[in-house]
Motif scaffolding. Structure first.
Motif, PDB file in Angstrom:
ATOM      1  N   LEU A  45       0.665  -1.258   0.048  1.00 27.16           N
ATOM      2  CA  LEU A  45      -0.015  -0.045   0.027  1.00 27.16           C
ATOM      3  C   LEU A  45       0.855   1.355   0.104  1.00 27.16           C
ATOM      4  O   LEU A  45       0.635   2.297  -0.686  1.00 27.16           O
ATOM      5  CB  LEU A  45      -0.920   0.067   1.253  1.00 27.16           C
ATOM      6  N   GLU A  46       1.987   1.154   0.763  1.00 34.38           N
ATOM      7  CA  GLU A  46       2.763   2.463   0.704  1.00 34.38           C
ATOM      8  C   GLU A  46       3.638   2.484  -0.442  1.00 34.38           C
ATOM      9  O   GLU A  46       3.670   3.813  -1.067  1.00 34.38           O
ATOM     10  CB  GLU A  46       3.633   2.137   2.199  1.00 34.38           C
ATOM     11  N   SER A  47       3.992   1.631  -0.935  1.00 31.89           N
ATOM     12  CA  SER A  47       5.075   1.907  -2.096  1.00 31.89           C
ATOM     13  C   SER A  47       3.906   2.001  -3.259  1.00 31.89           C
ATOM     14  O   SER A  47       4.601   2.849  -4.487  1.00 31.89           O
ATOM     15  CB  SER A  47       5.779   0.551  -2.387  1.00 31.89           C
ATOM     16  N   ARG A 104      -9.261   9.578  -5.552  1.00 34.79           N
ATOM     17  CA  ARG A 104     -10.512  10.590  -5.138  1.00 34.79           C
ATOM     18  C   ARG A 104     -11.251  10.871  -3.733  1.00 34.79           C
ATOM     19  O   ARG A 104     -11.738  11.630  -3.343  1.00 34.79           O
ATOM     20  CB  ARG A 104     -11.759  10.408  -6.188  1.00 34.79           C
ATOM     21  N   SER A 105     -11.290   9.478  -3.268  1.00 35.31           N
ATOM     22  CA  SER A 105     -11.964   9.302  -1.836  1.00 35.31           C
ATOM     23  C   SER A 105     -11.006   8.210  -1.127  1.00 35.31           C
ATOM     24  O   SER A 105     -10.292   7.240  -1.713  1.00 35.31           O
ATOM     25  CB  SER A 105     -13.197   8.629  -2.083  1.00 35.31           C
ATOM     26  N   GLU A 106     -11.025   8.481   0.118  1.00 36.95           N
ATOM     27  CA  GLU A 106     -10.263   7.536   0.817  1.00 36.95           C
ATOM     28  C   GLU A 106     -10.614   6.199   0.945  1.00 36.95           C
ATOM     29  O   GLU A 106     -11.871   5.865   1.165  1.00 36.95           O
ATOM     30  CB  GLU A 106     -10.299   8.028   2.366  1.00 36.95           C
ATOM     31  N   GLY A 107      -9.534   5.089   0.646  1.00 36.69           N
ATOM     32  CA  GLY A 107      -9.882   3.720   0.611  1.00 36.69           C
ATOM     33  C   GLY A 107      -9.724   3.463  -0.623  1.00 36.69           C
ATOM     34  O   GLY A 107      -9.770   2.030  -0.930  1.00 36.69           O
ATOM     35  N   GLN A 108      -9.697   4.203  -1.853  1.00 35.05           N
ATOM     36  CA  GLN A 108      -9.678   3.698  -3.081  1.00 35.05           C
ATOM     37  C   GLN A 108      -8.360   2.933  -3.335  1.00 35.05           C
ATOM     38  O   GLN A 108      -8.554   1.760  -3.956  1.00 35.05           O
ATOM     39  CB  GLN A 108      -9.891   4.742  -4.289  1.00 35.05           C
ATOM     40  N   VAL A 113      -8.230  -1.073  -4.626  1.00 34.88           N
ATOM     41  CA  VAL A 113      -7.617  -1.444  -5.669  1.00 34.88           C
ATOM     42  C   VAL A 113      -6.401  -2.565  -5.692  1.00 34.88           C
ATOM     43  O   VAL A 113      -6.308  -3.575  -6.184  1.00 34.88           O
ATOM     44  CB  VAL A 113      -6.958  -0.214  -6.538  1.00 34.88           C
ATOM     45  N   LEU A 114      -5.526  -2.186  -4.401  1.00 38.22           N
ATOM     46  CA  LEU A 114      -4.460  -3.217  -4.278  1.00 38.22           C
ATOM     47  C   LEU A 114      -4.928  -4.486  -3.685  1.00 38.22           C
ATOM     48  O   LEU A 114      -4.506  -5.741  -4.080  1.00 38.22           O
ATOM     49  CB  LEU A 114      -3.665  -2.574  -3.031  1.00 38.22           C
ATOM     50  N   ALA A 115      -6.153  -4.576  -3.237  1.00 42.48           N
ATOM     51  CA  ALA A 115      -6.722  -6.001  -2.598  1.00 42.48           C
ATOM     52  C   ALA A 115      -7.237  -6.376  -3.786  1.00 42.48           C
ATOM     53  O   ALA A 115      -7.107  -7.896  -3.715  1.00 42.48           O
ATOM     54  CB  ALA A 115      -7.764  -5.537  -1.609  1.00 42.48           C
ATOM     55  N   ASP A 116      -7.440  -6.006  -4.909  1.00 46.01           N
ATOM     56  CA  ASP A 116      -7.760  -6.804  -6.337  1.00 46.01           C
ATOM     57  C   ASP A 116      -6.815  -7.390  -6.943  1.00 46.01           C
ATOM     58  O   ASP A 116      -7.192  -8.077  -7.927  1.00 46.01           O
ATOM     59  CB  ASP A 116      -8.775  -5.891  -6.947  1.00 46.01           C
ATOM     60  N   TYR A 128      -6.812   5.390 -10.968  1.00 43.94           N
ATOM     61  CA  TYR A 128      -7.688   5.153 -12.035  1.00 43.94           C
ATOM     62  C   TYR A 128      -6.715   4.655 -13.225  1.00 43.94           C
ATOM     63  O   TYR A 128      -7.187   3.430 -13.949  1.00 43.94           O
ATOM     64  CB  TYR A 128      -8.433   6.244 -12.709  1.00 43.94           C
ATOM     65  N   ASP A 129      -5.734   5.195 -13.560  1.00 42.78           N
ATOM     66  CA  ASP A 129      -4.775   4.771 -14.639  1.00 42.78           C
ATOM     67  C   ASP A 129      -4.258   3.213 -14.349  1.00 42.78           C
ATOM     68  O   ASP A 129      -4.388   2.407 -15.079  1.00 42.78           O
ATOM     69  CB  ASP A 129      -3.597   5.574 -14.641  1.00 42.78           C
ATOM     70  N   ALA A 130      -4.080   3.009 -12.895  1.00 37.68           N
ATOM     71  CA  ALA A 130      -3.506   1.665 -12.629  1.00 37.68           C
ATOM     72  C   ALA A 130      -4.618   0.845 -12.721  1.00 37.68           C
ATOM     73  O   ALA A 130      -4.404  -0.513 -13.470  1.00 37.68           O
ATOM     74  CB  ALA A 130      -3.171   1.859 -11.221  1.00 37.68           C
ATOM     75  N   VAL A 131      -5.772   1.120 -12.654  1.00 45.83           N
ATOM     76  CA  VAL A 131      -6.930   0.133 -12.736  1.00 45.83           C
ATOM     77  C   VAL A 131      -7.099  -0.283 -14.099  1.00 45.83           C
ATOM     78  O   VAL A 131      -7.302  -1.319 -14.411  1.00 45.83           O
ATOM     79  CB  VAL A 131      -8.178   0.486 -11.999  1.00 45.83           C
ATOM     80  N   TRP A 132      -7.126   0.977 -14.884  1.00 42.75           N
ATOM     81  CA  TRP A 132      -7.391   0.438 -16.578  1.00 42.75           C
ATOM     82  C   TRP A 132      -6.341  -0.304 -16.994  1.00 42.75           C
ATOM     83  O   TRP A 132      -6.653  -1.042 -17.880  1.00 42.75           O
ATOM     84  CB  TRP A 132      -7.661   1.879 -17.086  1.00 42.75           C
ATOM     85  N   ALA A 133      -5.004   0.150 -16.546  1.00 39.76           N
ATOM     86  CA  ALA A 133      -4.093  -0.923 -17.167  1.00 39.76           C
ATOM     87  C   ALA A 133      -4.291  -2.241 -16.878  1.00 39.76           C
ATOM     88  O   ALA A 133      -3.933  -3.122 -17.616  1.00 39.76           O
ATOM     89  CB  ALA A 133      -2.523  -0.180 -16.714  1.00 39.76           C
ATOM     90  N   VAL A 134      -4.444  -2.447 -15.606  1.00 44.24           N
ATOM     91  CA  VAL A 134      -4.659  -3.871 -15.019  1.00 44.24           C
ATOM     92  C   VAL A 134      -5.670  -4.551 -15.812  1.00 44.24           C
ATOM     93  O   VAL A 134      -5.715  -5.694 -16.033  1.00 44.24           O
ATOM     94  CB  VAL A 134      -4.813  -4.110 -13.535  1.00 44.24           C
ATOM     95  N   ALA A 135      -6.901  -3.722 -16.169  1.00 47.49           N
ATOM     96  CA  ALA A 135      -7.964  -4.420 -16.730  1.00 47.49           C
ATOM     97  C   ALA A 135      -7.625  -4.706 -18.127  1.00 47.49           C
ATOM     98  O   ALA A 135      -8.165  -5.557 -18.775  1.00 47.49           O
ATOM     99  CB  ALA A 135      -9.216  -3.282 -16.441  1.00 47.49           C
TER     100      ALA A 135
END
Length: 361
Positions: free
Chosen positions: A239-241, A257-261, A265-268, A313-320
């Motif tokens: 999470l930190e890195s 955008r909001s706390e916890g996003q 994402v990391l958990a998925d 968001y960019d990280a989510v889209w790249a992984v998807a």
């Protein structure tokens, strides 16, 4: 035959006895109770705000004003001559810290913010079998900083402050529950077991502090390694890195955008596929053009006029894009899935066209 009169000593500090012998005492207790409640709240508030200002995250800050029954029980047990002067813990505030060094920081806050009448560090004054009571105790009045009409009736009142770690607090609560009925005659075998647990908990308390130091050293190492791209990307994805990486690669944009996003994402993410920062960076680099295209399609829906797209968001889209199976039942917004599917299909069609051109040649 008449019932013998109850001895004066027996009834003096019961509610009935006080009403009969010293009605002014209970009247005074009731009249001053709102002031002691206000004092508790004020002391707790000061400690909360000052702890936050120096980045000390406390486990809890609790307070209590002694009830009438508790007041009567204690002055009977202690045989106070002047209970309102002799009883000093009518108002009490307890600060529970996560780590021992934080207790020292909060102790300095107490010294700076209040008029300290008494101070005792029971860690150094009690025996090795008293871990649970190793709290710092202060008897205070409001300090000179507390000025104004709201403090006029509180200024001369005393408040006890206890500061201890979470483990010390838990041990004190459990020990009291187990042994309060045996306070003066604890069986030897029980005392031996309690002492063993006390020593173990003290060791655990110290162990947690070492873990915190190791964690802080790890954070510092990750931040420091940003100056060397290759070394930085070899950090394990945590999470930190992850947060450091996004602020490094997309330095002009917010991370989430909001706390916890970020945590969600990391958990998925597949821990085997994305073990190092370099694993994630490679995917974001490979799909950079597609990510920008998706952004043009969805930002008009997601963001206000002056809002920047969070880099997570960019990280989510790249992984998807790397793993299209994420699109099915992934919990992604529908318009995201539509955009990802469109861009992914365009990429596939382009590659097919390129392959066909190459075959013709």
């Amino acid at each position: 035959m008449s019932t013998p009169a109850q001895p004066r000593r027996q009834i003096a500090y019961t509610a009935d006895g006080i009403w009969r012998l010293q009605p002014a005492a209970i009247r005074r207790f009731i009249e001053t109770e709102p002031d002691y409640l206000a004092l508790c709240r004020e002391v707790a508030y000061i400690l909360q705000k000052r702890s936050e200002s120096v980045s000390v995250e406390t486990a809890s800050i609790s307070w209590r004003s002694k009830s009438l029954n508790s007041f009567l029980e204690k002055i009977q047990r202690k045989a106070y001559v002047d209970p309102f002067e002799d009883l000093t813990d009518r108002a009490g505030v307890r600060v529970v810290c996560h780590y021992t060094p934080d207790c020292e920081v909060v102790s300095k806050i107490v010294a700076a913010e209040f008029e300290v009448l008494e101070a005792e560090d029971k860690t150094s004054t009690l025996g090795i079998d008293k871990f649970g009571y190793s709290a710092r105790h202060f008897l205070v009045k409001l300090g000179p900083q507390s000025v104004g009409a709201r403090y006029d009736y509180l200024r001369d009142l005393k408040c006890e402050i206890q500061i201890r770690t979470a483990l010390q607090d838990a041990w004190a609560v459990l020990q009291h529950h187990l042994f309060y009925k045996l306070e003066y005659r604890i069986p030897t075998e029980l005392l031996r077991s309690a002492n063993s647990l006390s020593a173990l908990l003290e060791h655990v308390d110290q162990g947690f502090e070492r873990l915190r130091q190791q964690r802080d050293e790890y954070f510092a190492q990750v931040r420091e390694s940003r100056t060397d791209r290759d070394r930085f990307l070899l950090n394990e994805l945590t999470l930190e890195s992850f947060a450091e990486y996004l602020s490094w690669r997309f330095s002009d944009r917010p991370i989430e955008r909001s706390e916890g996003q970020l945590r969600r994402v990391l958990a998925d993410l597949d821990r085997q596929r994305f073990r190092l920062l370099s694993d994630l960076d490679g995917v974001i680099e490979r799909f950079a053009a597609e990510i920008e295209e998706i952004g043009r399609m969805v930002d008009v829906v997601d963001l206000t006029a002056n809002e920047q797209r969070p880099s997570v968001y960019d990280a989510v889209w790249a992984v998807a894009l790397e793993e299209p199976k994420m699109l099915a039942g992934s919990g992604l917004p529908l318009h995201w899935r539509d955009a990802l599917t469109t861009v992914l299909q365009t990429r596939i069609d382009k590659k097919s066209a390129e392959a066909g051109t190459g075959a013709e040649q």
